[in-house]
Design a protein around this motif. Structure first.
Motif, PDB file in Angstrom:
ATOM      1  N   GLY A   1       0.812  -1.210   0.000  1.00 32.66           N
ATOM      2  CA  GLY A   1       0.000   0.000   0.000  1.00 32.66           C
ATOM      3  C   GLY A   1       0.846   1.260   0.000  1.00 32.66           C
ATOM      4  N   ILE A   2       1.941   1.250   0.759  1.00 32.82           N
ATOM      5  CA  ILE A   2       2.843   2.401   0.808  1.00 32.82           C
ATOM      6  C   ILE A   2       3.477   2.640  -0.557  1.00 32.82           C
ATOM      7  CG2 ILE A   2       5.038   3.244   1.747  1.00 32.82           C
ATOM      8  CD1 ILE A   2       4.280   1.839   4.378  1.00 32.82           C
ATOM      9  N   ILE A   3       3.977   1.571  -1.170  1.00 34.44           N
ATOM     10  CA  ILE A   3       4.633   1.690  -2.473  1.00 34.44           C
ATOM     11  C   ILE A   3       3.659   2.235  -3.523  1.00 34.44           C
ATOM     12  CG2 ILE A   3       5.661   0.382  -4.386  1.00 34.44           C
ATOM     13  CD1 ILE A   3       6.798  -1.528  -2.231  1.00 34.44           C
ATOM     14  N   SER A   4       2.473   1.648  -3.594  1.00 29.65           N
ATOM     15  CA  SER A   4       1.498   2.075  -4.607  1.00 29.65           C
ATOM     16  C   SER A   4       1.019   3.495  -4.362  1.00 29.65           C
ATOM     17  CB  SER A   4       0.313   1.105  -4.639  1.00 29.65           C
ATOM     18  OG  SER A   4      -0.343   1.066  -3.381  1.00 29.65           O
ATOM     19  N   MET A   5       0.891   3.900  -3.091  1.00 25.49           N
ATOM     20  CA  MET A   5       0.441   5.244  -2.767  1.00 25.49           C
ATOM     21  C   MET A   5       1.453   6.301  -3.205  1.00 25.49           C
ATOM     22  SD  MET A   5      -1.845   7.286  -1.584  1.00 25.49           S
ATOM     23  CE  MET A   5      -3.000   6.162  -0.810  1.00 25.49           C
TER      24      MET A   5
ATOM     25  N   VAL B   1      -1.458  -7.214 -13.991  1.00 27.32           N
ATOM     26  CA  VAL B   1      -2.570  -7.156 -14.948  1.00 27.32           C
ATOM     27  C   VAL B   1      -3.904  -7.495 -14.285  1.00 27.32           C
ATOM     28  CG1 VAL B   1      -3.540  -8.167 -17.042  1.00 27.32           C
ATOM     29  CG2 VAL B   1      -1.095  -7.653 -16.922  1.00 27.32           C
ATOM     30  N   LEU B   2      -3.927  -8.549 -13.466  1.00 26.80           N
ATOM     31  CA  LEU B   2      -5.166  -8.942 -12.795  1.00 26.80           C
ATOM     32  C   LEU B   2      -5.636  -7.857 -11.826  1.00 26.80           C
ATOM     33  CD1 LEU B   2      -4.562 -12.736 -12.059  1.00 26.80           C
ATOM     34  CD2 LEU B   2      -5.852 -11.701 -13.930  1.00 26.80           C
ATOM     35  N   GLY B   3      -4.674  -7.230 -11.151  1.00 29.05           N
ATOM     36  CA  GLY B   3      -5.011  -6.132 -10.251  1.00 29.05           C
ATOM     37  C   GLY B   3      -5.620  -4.966 -11.015  1.00 29.05           C
ATOM     38  N   ALA B   4      -5.078  -4.671 -12.192  1.00 27.53           N
ATOM     39  CA  ALA B   4      -5.590  -3.576 -13.023  1.00 27.53           C
ATOM     40  C   ALA B   4      -7.008  -3.848 -13.496  1.00 27.53           C
ATOM     41  CB  ALA B   4      -4.661  -3.366 -14.223  1.00 27.53           C
TER      42      ALA B   4
ATOM     43  N   GLU C   1     -11.260  10.328 -14.983  1.00 30.90           N
ATOM     44  CA  GLU C   1     -10.128   9.863 -15.792  1.00 30.90           C
ATOM     45  C   GLU C   1      -8.887   9.640 -14.926  1.00 30.90           C
ATOM     46  OE1 GLU C   1     -12.601  12.760 -18.301  1.00 30.90           O
ATOM     47  OE2 GLU C   1     -11.707  12.734 -16.293  1.00 30.90           O
ATOM     48  N   SER C   2      -8.543  10.662 -14.124  1.00 35.83           N
ATOM     49  CA  SER C   2      -7.356  10.522 -13.264  1.00 35.83           C
ATOM     50  C   SER C   2      -7.593   9.484 -12.174  1.00 35.83           C
ATOM     51  CB  SER C   2      -6.983  11.873 -12.645  1.00 35.83           C
ATOM     52  OG  SER C   2      -8.052  12.405 -11.891  1.00 35.83           O
ATOM     53  N   LYS C   3      -8.859   9.393 -11.703  1.00 36.55           N
ATOM     54  CA  LYS C   3      -9.166   8.411 -10.657  1.00 36.55           C
ATOM     55  C   LYS C   3      -9.028   6.995 -11.187  1.00 36.55           C
ATOM     56  CE  LYS C   3     -10.503   6.848  -6.681  1.00 36.55           C
ATOM     57  NZ  LYS C   3      -9.620   6.955  -5.514  1.00 36.55           N
ATOM     58  N   LEU C   4      -9.517   6.764 -12.413  1.00 33.85           N
ATOM     59  CA  LEU C   4      -9.395   5.433 -13.001  1.00 33.85           C
ATOM     60  C   LEU C   4      -7.930   5.063 -13.199  1.00 33.85           C
ATOM     61  CD1 LEU C   4     -12.242   5.314 -15.685  1.00 33.85           C
ATOM     62  CD2 LEU C   4     -12.047   3.891 -13.633  1.00 33.85           C
ATOM     63  N   LEU C   5      -7.156   6.012 -13.740  1.00 34.28           N
ATOM     64  CA  LEU C   5      -5.737   5.748 -13.963  1.00 34.28           C
ATOM     65  C   LEU C   5      -5.037   5.483 -12.642  1.00 34.28           C
ATOM     66  CD1 LEU C   5      -3.291   5.585 -15.814  1.00 34.28           C
ATOM     67  CD2 LEU C   5      -3.074   8.087 -15.640  1.00 34.28           C
ATOM     68  N   GLN C   6      -5.323   6.339 -11.640  1.00 38.60           N
ATOM     69  CA  GLN C   6      -4.694   6.170 -10.327  1.00 38.60           C
ATOM     70  C   GLN C   6      -5.114   4.859  -9.671  1.00 38.60           C
ATOM     71  OE1 GLN C   6      -6.759   6.911  -7.139  1.00 38.60           O
ATOM     72  NE2 GLN C   6      -5.110   5.787  -6.146  1.00 38.60           N
ATOM     73  N   SER C   7      -6.413   4.549  -9.724  1.00 40.57           N
ATOM     74  CA  SER C   7      -6.908   3.337  -9.075  1.00 40.57           C
ATOM     75  C   SER C   7      -6.334   2.080  -9.703  1.00 40.57           C
ATOM     76  CB  SER C   7      -8.444   3.283  -9.158  1.00 40.57           C
ATOM     77  OG  SER C   7      -9.024   4.329  -8.428  1.00 40.57           O
ATOM     78  N   VAL C   8      -6.293   2.079 -11.040  1.00 40.93           N
ATOM     79  CA  VAL C   8      -5.775   0.910 -11.751  1.00 40.93           C
ATOM     80  C   VAL C   8      -4.297   0.717 -11.453  1.00 40.93           C
ATOM     81  CG1 VAL C   8      -5.220  -0.002 -14.042  1.00 40.93           C
ATOM     82  CG2 VAL C   8      -7.500   0.908 -13.582  1.00 40.93           C
ATOM     83  N   LEU C   9      -3.520   1.811 -11.507  1.00 42.08           N
ATOM     84  CA  LEU C   9      -2.079   1.709 -11.221  1.00 42.08           C
ATOM     85  C   LEU C   9      -1.843   1.327  -9.760  1.00 42.08           C
ATOM     86  CD1 LEU C   9      -0.609   4.762 -13.174  1.00 42.08           C
ATOM     87  CD2 LEU C   9      -0.383   2.337 -13.734  1.00 42.08           C
ATOM     88  N   THR C  10      -2.625   1.933  -8.849  1.00 35.77           N
ATOM     89  CA  THR C  10      -2.476   1.620  -7.427  1.00 35.77           C
ATOM     90  C   THR C  10      -2.733   0.141  -7.165  1.00 35.77           C
ATOM     91  OG1 THR C  10      -3.127   3.844  -6.721  1.00 35.77           O
ATOM     92  CG2 THR C  10      -3.357   2.082  -5.105  1.00 35.77           C
ATOM     93  N   ALA C  11      -3.844  -0.364  -7.713  1.00 38.18           N
ATOM     94  CA  ALA C  11      -4.177  -1.774  -7.506  1.00 38.18           C
ATOM     95  C   ALA C  11      -3.124  -2.680  -8.130  1.00 38.18           C
ATOM     96  CB  ALA C  11      -5.552  -2.076  -8.108  1.00 38.18           C
TER      97      ALA C  11
ATOM     98  N   PHE D   1       0.152  -2.045  -8.747  1.00 36.06           N
ATOM     99  CA  PHE D   1       1.377  -2.034  -7.945  1.00 36.06           C
ATOM    100  C   PHE D   1       1.155  -2.691  -6.585  1.00 36.06           C
ATOM    101  CE2 PHE D   1       2.687   1.508 -10.803  1.00 36.06           C
ATOM    102  CZ  PHE D   1       3.915   0.990 -11.182  1.00 36.06           C
ATOM    103  N   LEU D   2      -0.044  -2.511  -6.029  1.00 37.42           N
ATOM    104  CA  LEU D   2      -0.356  -3.104  -4.732  1.00 37.42           C
ATOM    105  C   LEU D   2      -0.312  -4.629  -4.799  1.00 37.42           C
ATOM    106  CD1 LEU D   2      -1.383  -3.143  -1.807  1.00 37.42           C
ATOM    107  CD2 LEU D   2      -3.709  -2.858  -2.708  1.00 37.42           C
ATOM    108  N   PHE D   3      -1.046  -5.208  -5.737  1.00 37.22           N
ATOM    109  CA  PHE D   3      -1.089  -6.668  -5.846  1.00 37.22           C
ATOM    110  C   PHE D   3       0.284  -7.235  -6.173  1.00 37.22           C
ATOM    111  CE2 PHE D   3      -5.747  -6.088  -6.581  1.00 37.22           C
ATOM    112  CZ  PHE D   3      -6.179  -6.930  -5.569  1.00 37.22           C
ATOM    113  N   MET D   4       1.002  -6.570  -7.068  1.00 35.21           N
ATOM    114  CA  MET D   4       2.312  -7.063  -7.475  1.00 35.21           C
ATOM    115  C   MET D   4       3.320  -6.990  -6.320  1.00 35.21           C
ATOM    116  SD  MET D   4       4.675  -5.876 -10.722  1.00 35.21           S
ATOM    117  CE  MET D   4       5.015  -4.233 -10.047  1.00 35.21           C
ATOM    118  N   SER D   5       3.392  -5.827  -5.659  1.00 29.35           N
ATOM    119  CA  SER D   5       4.366  -5.662  -4.583  1.00 29.35           C
ATOM    120  C   SER D   5       3.978  -6.450  -3.339  1.00 29.35           C
ATOM    121  CB  SER D   5       4.525  -4.172  -4.232  1.00 29.35           C
ATOM    122  OG  SER D   5       3.280  -3.582  -3.911  1.00 29.35           O
TER     123      SER D   5
END
Length: 308
Positions: A15-19, A208-211, A267-277, A279-283
């Motif tokens: 969560g820290i990394i993705s944030m 990818v699955l997180g996204a 738009e920014s929320k979708l991009l942020q949410s997808v990237l956050t999820a 990076f979160l799942f991966m890390s």
């Protein structure tokens, strides 16, 4: 002590990394969500306009207003969520003697974990939302950007001015938004189970699955996210700008801003949410083995193994 502690530690780290990676998108999205007057000279015309104005008026630091509370919030939120999600998941797996959950079990696990997370962490996100928009208001009122107050100062100011209960403003829409992680984690678990039937998952698979799972969840629940953000702000004395409830907020946004108003900043929320999820799942998956090693060093691994 059980594996859900390791999952909680790994989730907090993820969560820290993705944030940190996606925080500028959160700032832009939040500013657009709480903007009510689109005709004001200082209003943001869109995501790129908001990004340009924030940087020009507040500097790069303006994109990171409230990062301290957000990082803390992300660590606590994901730690709490994964702890309860994995605890309920383990209970279902023990009861059913299966290694994977059904769709209904995934939804129940997500609901329990999401509700506990909302109740525990709502004060953190109230503080963060106010810090994120405070710099813009200061700049508009005084003609120059001021250094953002610390998280502790903002926390004490909210209690002093609005009372302790104001730290749980927006809790009802936040609880309703438990449907977001329910959709997200249910989609993720089911997609993961399907892929695992054919091969072992790698870091890119989790990304990818997180996204995909987060894209589905955020697209469906965005109007509630917008109302929650506005309810977490200091409530206006103007009756038309004060939201008495989630339904009242939805009605007033549609009346004054139209249906499109419910999707400001999406738009920014979708991009942020997808990237956050992603990076979160991966890390989180990558950090899980390190969390196990940490528990081992702390002398908790024996208890961890014994509890399986």
């Amino acid at each position: 002590m059980s594996d859900n502690v390791a999952h909680a530690l790994a989730g907090a780290g993820g969560g820290i990394i993705s944030m940190v990676v996606t925080y500028p998108l959160i700032t832009v999205g939040t500013r657009l969500q709480v903007q009510r007057n689109n005709k004001d000279a200082a209003a943001y015309a869109g995501n790129m306009d908001a990004l340009r104005k924030i940087v020009s008026q507040e500097g790069i630091a303006g994109l990171f207003s409230g990062l301290e509370s957000a990082v803390f919030g992300a660590a606590v939120t994901n730690g709490v969520y994964y702890y309860f999600f994995e605890a309920v998941k383990a209970a279902f797996e023990r009861a059913s003697q299966r290694k994977s959950m059904s769709t209904v079990e995934s939804m129940v696990s997500g609901a329990v974990a999401g509700a506990m997370t909302c109740i525990i962490t709502n004060p953190i996100w109230v503080v963060n939302t106010r810090l994120t928009v405070k710099q813009k208001k200061k700049q508009q009122e005084e003609g120059e950007a001021e250094k953002a107050p610390s998280t502790i100062n903002a926390f004490m100011e909210i209690i002093k001015e609005d009372g302790v209960l104001s730290l749980w403003q927006g809790l009802i829409p936040a609880l309703i938004l438990v449907i977001n992680p329910i959709i997200q984690y249910t989609a993720f678990e089911q997609l993961k189970n399907r892929v695992e039937r054919f091969r072992k998952l790698g870091s890119l698979d989790f990304f990818v699955l997180g996204a995909i799972s987060k894209l589905c969840a955020t697209s469906i629940t965005y109007p509630y996210i917008l109302i929650k953000s506005r309810m977490q702000l200091k409530q206006s004395k103007n009756e038309n700008e004060r939201y008495k409830s989630l339904v009242d907020g939805l009605r007033k946004v549609i009346a004054s801003e139209g249906i499109a108003g419910l999707y400001k900043g999406i738009e920014s929320k979708l991009l942020q949410s997808v990237l956050t999820a992603s990076f979160l799942f991966m890390s989180k998956e990558a950090l899980f083995s390190y969390a196990i090693k940490l528990l081992l060093l702390l002398g908790a691994r024996k208890s961890l193994a014994a509890s399986k």
